[in-house]
Scaffold this motif. Structure first.
Motif, short mmCIF file in Angstrom:
data_model
loop_
_atom_site.label_atom_id
_atom_site.label_comp_id
_atom_site.label_asym_id
_atom_site.label_seq_id
_atom_site.Cartn_x
_atom_site.Cartn_y
_atom_site.Cartn_z
N UNK A 11 -0.14 33.84 -21.71
CA UNK A 11 0.78 32.71 -21.60
C UNK A 11 0.25 31.53 -22.41
N UNK A 12 1.16 30.68 -22.91
CA UNK A 12 0.69 29.41 -23.45
C UNK A 12 -0.08 28.67 -22.36
N UNK A 40 6.27 33.40 -23.61
CA UNK A 40 6.56 31.97 -23.62
C UNK A 40 6.33 31.34 -22.24
N UNK A 41 5.86 32.13 -21.28
CA UNK A 41 5.65 31.61 -19.94
C UNK A 41 6.95 31.24 -19.24
N UNK A 42 8.02 31.98 -19.57
CA UNK A 42 9.35 31.59 -19.09
C UNK A 42 9.56 31.77 -17.60
N UNK A 47 8.68 23.49 -15.53
CA UNK A 47 9.02 23.43 -16.94
C UNK A 47 9.91 24.58 -17.37
N UNK A 48 10.10 24.71 -18.68
CA UNK A 48 10.94 25.76 -19.25
C UNK A 48 10.20 26.40 -20.41
N UNK A 181 2.05 19.17 -20.09
CA UNK A 181 2.37 18.14 -19.12
C UNK A 181 3.18 18.67 -17.94
N UNK A 182 3.99 19.68 -18.18
CA UNK A 182 4.82 20.20 -17.09
C UNK A 182 4.04 21.08 -16.12
N UNK A 183 2.88 21.55 -16.54
CA UNK A 183 2.19 22.58 -15.76
C UNK A 183 1.13 22.06 -14.80
#
Length: 239
Positions: A11-12, A40-42, A47-48, A181-183
């Motif tokens: 994953x990123x 993409x860690x979707x 986050x997205x 930032x979302x994670x």
């Protein structure tokens, strides 16, 4: 473009968390380093896929790597099978890294162990002459097998086979991690809480590095496991 080191993460943010400081150190030493994210860690709670794409590019700029690609495999559902192996073999042959660094051999997230084995198997198969892959121009690629495959440490406290002194690069590592930032922890976030969004998790990245550093009498270190013995030319190679 030939790379000295290719870091492969499921994953990123895996690479940044696992070996971000080591990458920053090697880049500072003049090595050519690239990153490949398998997904993409979707499926991430926060986050997205689109925000992860943006965060991954920002983190790559912070670490100053030469290239970052995403394989766009299915998050949570990719497999270590022929199709995925051939896709990754093509990238390994494209970049011809001397060293590959990849996910932990066993971890809480199922993609980490899968990604670890997929990367390791692809590195071996990439060296076989009779496996044919094509580059972007449709040309047959030459076989290439990295000299070393190392695995970083993630959620579980796996005992490392060796550690790298990263004392001068821990701040850069954390800057790259917090580019996602979302994670990770933010007092202002309204996103659902996850195991990695707590302040304790972010702090744990630092205190693991500090503890590994303590064990070799430096400030901070990152640990890795190996697939074969680490060889040195002299006892004086060890710090």
């Amino acid at each position: 473009m030939k790379l000295d080191i290719l870091a492969i993460g499921a994953h990123p943010d895996d690479v940044e968390l696992g070996c971000g400081a080591t990458i920053a150190k090697e880049v500072a030493n003049g090595k050519k380093v690239g990153i490949i994210d398998l997904t993409r860690g979707e499926l991430g709670t926060r986050g997205t896929a689109e925000t992860r794409d943006e965060e991954a590019l920002a983190a790559a700029e912070i670490l100053n790597v030469m290239v970052r690609e995403n394989m766009r495999f299915a998050d949570g559902f990719f497999a270590n099978d022929k199709a995925h192996q051939l896709a990754l073999i093509s990238k390994i042959r494209k970049y011809q890294p001397d060293i590959v660094i990849c996910n932990a051999i066993d971890d809480r997230h199922i993609d980490h162990g899968k990604g670890s084995k997929l990367a390791s198997d692809a590195c071996f198969l990439s060296g076989l002459l009779k496996i044919e892959t094509l580059n972007e121009k449709g040309e047959v690629q030459k076989p290439w097998r990295p000299k070393q495959v190392y695995h970083f440490i993630q959620w579980k406290n796996i005992e490392p086979d060796f550690v790298v002194d990263v004392s001068d690069f821990i701040d850069l590592k954390m800057k790259s991690v917090l580019a996602y930032k979302t994670q990770f922890f933010s007092e202002d976030s309204k996103e659902p809480q996850t195991p990695i969004s707590s302040k304790n998790f972010t702090d744990s990245v630092i205190y693991r590095a500090r503890d590994l550093g303590r064990l070799i009498s430096v400030e901070y270190a990152e640990g890795f496991t190996v697939e074969r013995y680490v060889g040195v030319n002299s006892l004086f190679d060890l710090i």
